[in-house]
Design an enzyme around this catalytic site. Structure first.
Site, PDB file in Angstrom:
ATOM      1  N   GLU A 338       0.921  -1.053   0.109  1.00 29.55           N
ATOM      2  CA  GLU A 338      -0.138  -0.012  -0.159  1.00 29.55           C
ATOM      3  C   GLU A 338       0.990   1.160   0.025  1.00 29.55           C
ATOM      4  O   GLU A 338       0.571   2.259   0.777  1.00 29.55           O
ATOM      5  CB  GLU A 338      -1.008   0.058   1.066  1.00 29.55           C
ATOM      6  CG  GLU A 338      -2.027  -1.228   1.128  1.00 29.55           C
ATOM      7  CD  GLU A 338      -2.875  -1.316   2.484  1.00 29.55           C
ATOM      8  OE1 GLU A 338      -4.190  -1.654   2.291  1.00 29.55           O
ATOM      9  OE2 GLU A 338      -2.352  -1.123   3.683  1.00 29.55           O
TER      10      GLU A 338
HETATM   11  C1  NGO Z   1      -3.871  -4.676   4.992  1.00 29.53           C
HETATM   12  C2  NGO Z   1      -2.828  -3.548   4.944  1.00 29.53           C
HETATM   13  C3  NGO Z   1      -2.993  -3.269   6.624  1.00 29.53           C
HETATM   14  C4  NGO Z   1      -4.332  -3.396   7.223  1.00 29.53           C
HETATM   15  C5  NGO Z   1      -4.793  -4.679   6.914  1.00 29.53           C
HETATM   16  C6  NGO Z   1      -6.383  -4.671   7.715  1.00 29.53           C
HETATM   17  C7  NGO Z   1      -1.667  -5.098   4.216  1.00 29.53           C
HETATM   18  C8  NGO Z   1      -0.659  -6.339   4.086  1.00 29.53           C
HETATM   19  N1  NGO Z   1      -1.845  -4.213   4.404  1.00 29.53           N
HETATM   20  O1  NGO Z   1      -3.083  -6.030   4.778  1.00 29.53           O
HETATM   21  O2  NGO Z   1      -2.280  -2.242   6.814  1.00 29.53           O
HETATM   22  O3  NGO Z   1      -4.074  -3.411   8.494  1.00 29.53           O
HETATM   23  O4  NGO Z   1      -5.195  -5.035   5.583  1.00 29.53           O
HETATM   24  O5  NGO Z   1      -7.003  -5.930   7.205  1.00 29.53           O
END
Ligand code: NGO
Length: 532
Positions: A338
């Site tokens: 992300e």
């Molecule tokens: C995503 C995000 C995290 C969140 C999570 C919540 C990943 C790899 N990045 O997973 O920052 O906490 O979802 O479900």
């Protein structure tokens, strides 16, 4: 104890007398009634050959170990589990024969058991666990634990009897990487809470504890060369609470405790996104030289390290060096998910510069699967956290990397994200990846999940527990149980054992064990829990 036992024994004798059976016969039938069937274990053992007399642990039982310190340590650990509930003294000794025997690297095909496999032979005269390595003995001990009545997990003396069904288990894991992740950034968890989770993971033969140590909401590990990361960046959490961080001594204690349960700690510092806590701690890390405020919400994707600034790589070098020095394990996780506030070109540049730093300090890179959009270093692992219906293009990118040698750890979010709600009514958790009931969490095959990825690229399965909504130890337990054992089984057991209908019966038998251990769990209606 005597008070409990007398009426039971009297009752048995009366029944025996009425039926005209011998006492030995009565004991055998009691054994039939109470010994847990040999294969009723999670994760399912690779091979089970049940039969013959059960072994009964009594006041006379000894735990016999060979002379290696590691075997003694596993013996002492087993004694620590068995003594409080059985009330027996169970001396750990290298003398004599029979009883519970732990043997390292001796005969019975120990060589074929690999780094983590074991063999368990049970019969009238004793139980023998044989392994090539101490980790295998430890996993065998977890199996033995589950073969005993759930009351063995209690802290006070219980009536027994303590029977282990007769037969042989030969067991080796399907995958070498069987992980669980705990996000200690969104909410901070104490060393004691982490240790408790380690013990829960060990029961299911999980061998990696991935700690998500840095994110927008908190930096949780002391770094001597950048002290404000922890003292300021760790000073809050989601919702604005006090947060916290691990001193190096705390962290070493977690690593030591994990190692005593044969788990390797995989530390993660998420970069270049998910870095608000670091950016807030040091203004110079920001492209505009201005530190943002600390963040206590739950948005993602708004922060980025400054890819163009040389100081960013001084920071990364120092953090990776200090973290690597705290890490006896092989891996160091650099996040990489992300990075929505980092351009693609910057992302690729950043990963090209940072991965060699990890190698320089002797560690192997793991990154979330977005790393496959850059150039994963040789030997790196990518952690897949997509969904069943993630776009074909994104999956193809991961599969292509796997075909070129990048190993994969599978954490599909709509299967093994332990922070997803079980149902719409689950009070904790998120649902962005969907609702994940117990069957859904278990009913997929890591070997075929990403078609086109070579079997050898699949290194294992990890169940992440993100903690935006998870605040207490009880919250951890509720979200992890009963899904965590399913992920552990997918990582350990051969595909041939995969079957929901038999799994749910084995899983149901774990319920009373969790109750004995004080683990509060979601009583999923999909699982035939024994009535209380
Ligand atoms: C995503 C995000 C995290 C969140 C999570 C919540 C990943 C790899 N990045 O997973 O920052 O906490 O979802 O479900």
């Amino acid at each position: 104890m005597t008070q409990h036992r007398t009426p039971r024994l009297l009752g048995t004798l009366l029944l025996v007398a009425a039926a005209g059976f011998s006492l030995a016969g009565a004991e055998a039938s009691a054994a039939d009634r109470t010994a847990t069937p040999l294969g009723r274990v999670v994760p399912a053992p690779a091979s089970v050959d049940a039969g013959g007399s059960p072994y009964r642990i009594t006041d006379a039982t000894r735990i016999r170990v060979d002379d290696s310190p590691e075997t003694r340590r596993v013996g002492a650990y087993l004694a620590g589990i068995l003594r409080p509930s059985t009330g027996f003294s169970l001396p750990v000794t290298s003398q004599g024969t029979g009883g519970i025997r732990l043997r390292l690297g001796a005969g019975s095909g120990a060589g074929s058991l690999g780094a983590e496999g074991y063999r368990l032979d049970s019969g009238r005269d004793g139980v023998t666990i044989t392994a090539g390595k101490a980790a295998g003995l430890f996993h065998g001990v977890q199996t033995l634990r589950q073969l005993l009545p759930a009351a063995v997990e209690r802290n006070s003396v219980q009536p027994g009897p303590w029977l282990v069904a007769g037969g042989t288990i030969k067991d080796t894991p399907r995958y070498g990487y069987r992980g669980a992740m705990l996000d200690v950034s969104r909410h901070f968890f104490t060393v004691a809470q982490v240790k408790r989770y380690i013990d829960e993971l060990a029961l299911y033969k999980v061998n990696k504890l991935h700690l998500h140590l840095g994110d927008d909401q908190g930096w949780r590990i002391a770094i001597d060369s950048w002290p404000r990361l922890a003292t300021y960046g760790g000073s809050t959490q989601v919702g604005g609470g006090a947060g916290g961080f691990y001193t190096k001594a705390d962290y070493r204690e977690i690593v030591r405790y994990a190692a005593s349960r044969y788990l390797e700690v995989v530390p993660e510092i998420d970069m270049p996104g998910h870095t608000n806590a670091a950016l807030a701690s040091y203004a110079k890390l920001n492209c505009d030289g201005t530190a943002p405020p600390l963040y206590t919400g739950t948005d993602v994707g708004f922060s980025s390290l400054c890819v163009a600034k040389p100081v960013t790589y001084d920071f990364v070098d120092d953090v990776v060096r200090e973290l690597a020095a705290l890490t006896p394990g092989k891996y160091l996780h650099i996040g990489g998910d992300e990075a929505h506030s980092t351009s693609h070109a910057d992302y690729v540049t950043f990963m090209d510069k940072v991965q060699p730093v990890v190698a320089k300090y002797g560690k192997t890179v793991i990154g979330w699967h977005q790393l496959t959009g850059a150039t994963p270093a040789k030997g790196a692992l990518a952690q897949y956290w997509g969904l069943d219906d993630t776009s074909a293009a994104e999956k193809a990118q991961v599969v292509k990397a796997a075909q070129s040698g990048t190993g994969l750890v599978l954490s599909p979010a709509d299967r093994v994200y332990l922070d997803m709600k079980y149902t719409a009514d689950t009070p904790l958790g998120q649902d962005w990846a969907g609702l994940v009931e117990v069957k859904r969490a278990y009913d997929w095959d890591p070997g075929t999940y990403l078609p086109g990825a070579p079997g050898s690229a699949i290194r294992g399965v990890e169940a992440p527990l993100w903690t935006e909504t998870v605040v207490t130890g009880a919250d951890i337990d509720y979200m992890a149980f009963p899904r965590l054992p399913g992920a552990a089984e997918l990582g350990w057991s051969p595909a041939s054992t995969h079957d929901w209908d038999t799994y749910k019966v084995r899983l149901a038998a774990q319920g009373p064990r969790w109750e004995a251990l004080g683990i509060g769990y979601y009583r999923s209606p999909q699982v035939p829990w024994p009535s209380a």
